[in-house]
Motif scaffolding. Structure first.
Motif, PDB file in Angstrom:
ATOM      1  N   TYR A  85      38.661   3.911  -4.900  1.00 20.46           N
ATOM      2  CA  TYR A  85      40.049   3.494  -4.692  1.00 20.46           C
ATOM      3  C   TYR A  85      40.100   2.501  -3.526  1.00 20.46           C
ATOM      4  O   TYR A  85      39.245   2.548  -2.628  1.00 20.46           O
ATOM      5  CB  TYR A  85      40.933   4.698  -4.365  1.00 20.46           C
ATOM      6  CG  TYR A  85      41.207   5.599  -5.539  1.00 20.46           C
ATOM      7  CD1 TYR A  85      42.323   5.401  -6.346  1.00 20.46           C
ATOM      8  CD2 TYR A  85      40.349   6.657  -5.847  1.00 20.46           C
ATOM      9  CE1 TYR A  85      42.583   6.232  -7.425  1.00 20.46           C
ATOM     10  CE2 TYR A  85      40.602   7.488  -6.924  1.00 20.46           C
ATOM     11  CZ  TYR A  85      41.721   7.274  -7.708  1.00 20.46           C
ATOM     12  OH  TYR A  85      41.971   8.088  -8.783  1.00 20.46           O
ATOM     13  N   PRO A  86      41.112   1.636  -3.493  1.00 13.70           N
ATOM     14  CA  PRO A  86      41.213   0.658  -2.399  1.00 13.70           C
ATOM     15  C   PRO A  86      41.214   1.281  -0.996  1.00 13.70           C
ATOM     16  O   PRO A  86      40.685   0.684  -0.063  1.00 13.70           O
ATOM     17  CB  PRO A  86      42.531  -0.064  -2.679  1.00 13.70           C
ATOM     18  CG  PRO A  86      42.699   0.041  -4.157  1.00 13.70           C
ATOM     19  CD  PRO A  86      42.150   1.405  -4.507  1.00 13.70           C
ATOM     20  N   ASN A  87      41.778   2.470  -0.843  1.00 10.55           N
ATOM     21  CA  ASN A  87      41.815   3.097   0.479  1.00 10.55           C
ATOM     22  C   ASN A  87      40.528   3.837   0.821  1.00 10.55           C
ATOM     23  O   ASN A  87      40.398   4.390   1.907  1.00 10.55           O
ATOM     24  CB  ASN A  87      43.005   4.045   0.589  1.00 10.55           C
ATOM     25  CG  ASN A  87      44.323   3.304   0.671  1.00 10.55           C
ATOM     26  OD1 ASN A  87      44.362   2.073   0.772  1.00 10.55           O
ATOM     27  ND2 ASN A  87      45.414   4.028   0.631  1.00 10.55           N
ATOM     28  N   ASP A  88      39.553   3.854  -0.105  1.00  8.06           N
ATOM     29  CA  ASP A  88      38.258   4.490   0.146  1.00  8.06           C
ATOM     30  C   ASP A  88      37.312   3.593   0.932  1.00  8.06           C
ATOM     31  O   ASP A  88      36.302   4.060   1.448  1.00  8.06           O
ATOM     32  CB  ASP A  88      37.550   4.848  -1.169  1.00  8.06           C
ATOM     33  CG  ASP A  88      38.238   5.946  -1.956  1.00  8.06           C
ATOM     34  OD1 ASP A  88      39.052   6.689  -1.369  1.00  8.06           O
ATOM     35  OD2 ASP A  88      37.959   6.060  -3.172  1.00  8.06           O
ATOM     36  N   VAL A  89      37.611   2.297   0.979  1.00  4.97           N
ATOM     37  CA  VAL A  89      36.699   1.330   1.589  1.00  4.97           C
ATOM     38  C   VAL A  89      37.384   0.592   2.734  1.00  4.97           C
ATOM     39  O   VAL A  89      38.613   0.476   2.771  1.00  4.97           O
ATOM     40  CB  VAL A  89      36.204   0.301   0.541  1.00  4.97           C
ATOM     41  CG1 VAL A  89      35.353   0.974  -0.526  1.00  4.97           C
ATOM     42  CG2 VAL A  89      37.363  -0.449  -0.102  1.00  4.97           C
ATOM     43  N   ASP A  90      36.580   0.094   3.667  1.00  5.70           N
ATOM     44  CA  ASP A  90      37.122  -0.785   4.693  1.00  5.70           C
ATOM     45  C   ASP A  90      37.709  -2.006   3.996  1.00  5.70           C
ATOM     46  O   ASP A  90      37.142  -2.512   3.022  1.00  5.70           O
ATOM     47  CB  ASP A  90      36.028  -1.234   5.657  1.00  5.70           C
ATOM     48  CG  ASP A  90      35.443  -0.090   6.474  1.00  5.70           C
ATOM     49  OD1 ASP A  90      36.085   0.988   6.556  1.00  5.70           O
ATOM     50  OD2 ASP A  90      34.346  -0.275   7.033  1.00  5.70           O
ATOM     51  N   GLY A 121      47.509 -11.038   4.312  1.00  3.45           N
ATOM     52  CA  GLY A 121      47.372  -9.817   3.515  1.00  3.45           C
ATOM     53  C   GLY A 121      46.010  -9.192   3.690  1.00  3.45           C
ATOM     54  O   GLY A 121      45.360  -9.367   4.717  1.00  3.45           O
ATOM     55  N   ARG A 122      45.544  -8.472   2.649  1.00  6.66           N
ATOM     56  CA  ARG A 122      44.240  -7.814   2.747  1.00  6.66           C
ATOM     57  C   ARG A 122      43.574  -7.700   1.382  1.00  6.66           C
ATOM     58  O   ARG A 122      44.235  -7.763   0.347  1.00  6.66           O
ATOM     59  CB  ARG A 122      44.372  -6.445   3.394  1.00  6.66           C
ATOM     60  CG  ARG A 122      45.179  -5.443   2.604  1.00  6.66           C
ATOM     61  CD  ARG A 122      45.350  -4.123   3.396  1.00  6.66           C
ATOM     62  NE  ARG A 122      46.335  -3.265   2.793  1.00  6.66           N
ATOM     63  CZ  ARG A 122      46.063  -2.264   1.953  1.00  6.66           C
ATOM     64  NH1 ARG A 122      44.815  -1.988   1.641  1.00  6.66           N
ATOM     65  NH2 ARG A 122      47.037  -1.532   1.448  1.00  6.66           N
ATOM     66  N   LEU A 123      42.259  -7.529   1.423  1.00  9.12           N
ATOM     67  CA  LEU A 123      41.438  -7.348   0.228  1.00  9.12           C
ATOM     68  C   LEU A 123      40.657  -6.057   0.371  1.00  9.12           C
ATOM     69  O   LEU A 123      39.958  -5.857   1.368  1.00  9.12           O
ATOM     70  CB  LEU A 123      40.460  -8.514   0.059  1.00  9.12           C
ATOM     71  CG  LEU A 123      39.281  -8.298  -0.906  1.00  9.12           C
ATOM     72  CD1 LEU A 123      39.756  -8.099  -2.343  1.00  9.12           C
ATOM     73  CD2 LEU A 123      38.299  -9.467  -0.824  1.00  9.12           C
ATOM     74  N   SER A 147      31.663  -8.928  -8.422  1.00  9.93           N
ATOM     75  CA  SER A 147      32.347  -8.164  -7.384  1.00  9.93           C
ATOM     76  C   SER A 147      33.829  -8.168  -7.743  1.00  9.93           C
ATOM     77  O   SER A 147      34.299  -9.048  -8.465  1.00  9.93           O
ATOM     78  CB  SER A 147      32.105  -8.757  -5.996  1.00  9.93           C
ATOM     79  OG  SER A 147      32.532 -10.100  -5.957  1.00  9.93           O
ATOM     80  N   ALA A 148      34.545  -7.164  -7.250  1.00 12.33           N
ATOM     81  CA  ALA A 148      35.964  -7.058  -7.602  1.00 12.33           C
ATOM     82  C   ALA A 148      36.692  -6.235  -6.554  1.00 12.33           C
ATOM     83  O   ALA A 148      36.081  -5.489  -5.785  1.00 12.33           O
ATOM     84  CB  ALA A 148      36.118  -6.411  -8.980  1.00 12.33           C
ATOM     85  N   GLY A 149      38.000  -6.357  -6.556  1.00 11.19           N
ATOM     86  CA  GLY A 149      38.802  -5.571  -5.636  1.00 11.19           C
ATOM     87  C   GLY A 149      40.282  -5.838  -5.834  1.00 11.19           C
ATOM     88  O   GLY A 149      40.685  -6.579  -6.730  1.00 11.19           O
ATOM     89  N   VAL A 150      41.060  -5.215  -4.965  1.00 18.98           N
ATOM     90  CA  VAL A 150      42.505  -5.340  -5.022  1.00 18.98           C
ATOM     91  C   VAL A 150      42.978  -6.109  -3.794  1.00 18.98           C
ATOM     92  O   VAL A 150      42.596  -5.789  -2.663  1.00 18.98           O
ATOM     93  CB  VAL A 150      43.190  -3.956  -5.087  1.00 18.98           C
ATOM     94  CG1 VAL A 150      44.702  -4.113  -5.172  1.00 18.98           C
ATOM     95  CG2 VAL A 150      42.667  -3.154  -6.277  1.00 18.98           C
ATOM     96  N   PRO A 194      39.444  -0.532   9.011  1.00 20.88           N
ATOM     97  CA  PRO A 194      38.694   0.660   8.595  1.00 20.88           C
ATOM     98  C   PRO A 194      39.513   1.509   7.612  1.00 20.88           C
ATOM     99  O   PRO A 194      40.729   1.632   7.749  1.00 20.88           O
ATOM    100  CB  PRO A 194      38.458   1.422   9.902  1.00 20.88           C
ATOM    101  CG  PRO A 194      38.602   0.394  10.969  1.00 20.88           C
ATOM    102  CD  PRO A 194      39.623  -0.584  10.464  1.00 20.88           C
ATOM    103  N   ALA A 195      38.817   2.080   6.626  1.00 26.59           N
ATOM    104  CA  ALA A 195      39.481   2.916   5.629  1.00 26.59           C
ATOM    105  C   ALA A 195      40.278   4.035   6.301  1.00 26.59           C
ATOM    106  O   ALA A 195      41.357   4.396   5.830  1.00 26.59           O
ATOM    107  CB  ALA A 195      38.449   3.502   4.671  1.00 26.59           C
ATOM    108  N   ALA A 196      39.789   4.529   7.403  1.00 23.50           N
ATOM    109  CA  ALA A 196      40.483   5.600   8.123  1.00 23.50           C
ATOM    110  C   ALA A 196      41.851   5.159   8.649  1.00 23.50           C
ATOM    111  O   ALA A 196      42.723   6.005   8.891  1.00 23.50           O
ATOM    112  CB  ALA A 196      39.619   6.097   9.277  1.00 23.50           C
TER     113      ALA A 196
END
Length: 139
Positions: free
Chosen positions: A10-15, A22-24, A39-42, A135-137
């Motif tokens: 999930y997007p929130n699982d990764v940095d 915005g953000r990737l 490679s891919a992402g949101v 960071p994902a955290a």
């Protein structure tokens, strides 16, 4: 992260890669889960924001609008910018090395799924002056 945790991401699982616009969340790629050919992402783009005109030399890109609306510019074969209104469900194919840009013209954040083939163009984003790692955290 176990091997299976690297398959279901999930997007929130990764940095996330953060930028002024915005953000990737890179959820598929060699450094995330060993993907070899893509490679891919949101991408998350707040209202009124967007990324500037750029290209990915040697790579194709697929953009799929999940949520929100905006303007997508893609240069034609002659280098002339062509802009279209885009919204949920729209797929945009960016030919190899073609310049393009995205602007969120709506009132909600855009969520955009992107795929790069071959993998690699997303790593150059780390060199941009406004790049920062989220960071994902902290998501």
């Amino acid at each position: 992260m176990s091997n299976m945790d690297r398959i279901f991401v999930y997007p929130n699982d990764v940095d996330n890669f953060g930028f002024d616009w915005g953000r990737l969340a890179l959820t598929v790629g060699p450094e995330v889960n060993g993907a070899k050919h893509l490679s891919a992402g949101v991408v998350f783009v707040p209202p009124g924001q967007g990324h500037t005109r750029h290209n990915h030399p040697g790579a194709e890109e697929l953009i799929f609008i999940i949520k929100g609306k905006g303007e997508q510019m893609v240069e034609d074969e002659a280098g002339k910018p062509v802009t279209r209104q885009v919204g949920p469900g729209c797929s945009i194919f960016i030919p190899e090395s073609r310049f393009h840009s995205t602007l969120n013209t709506g009132e909600e954040a855009m969520e955009i799924f992107v795929v790069y083939s071959p993998a690699g163009p997303e790593l150059a984003l780390r060199e941009l002056p406004d790049f920062h790692l989220i960071p994902a955290a902290d998501l």
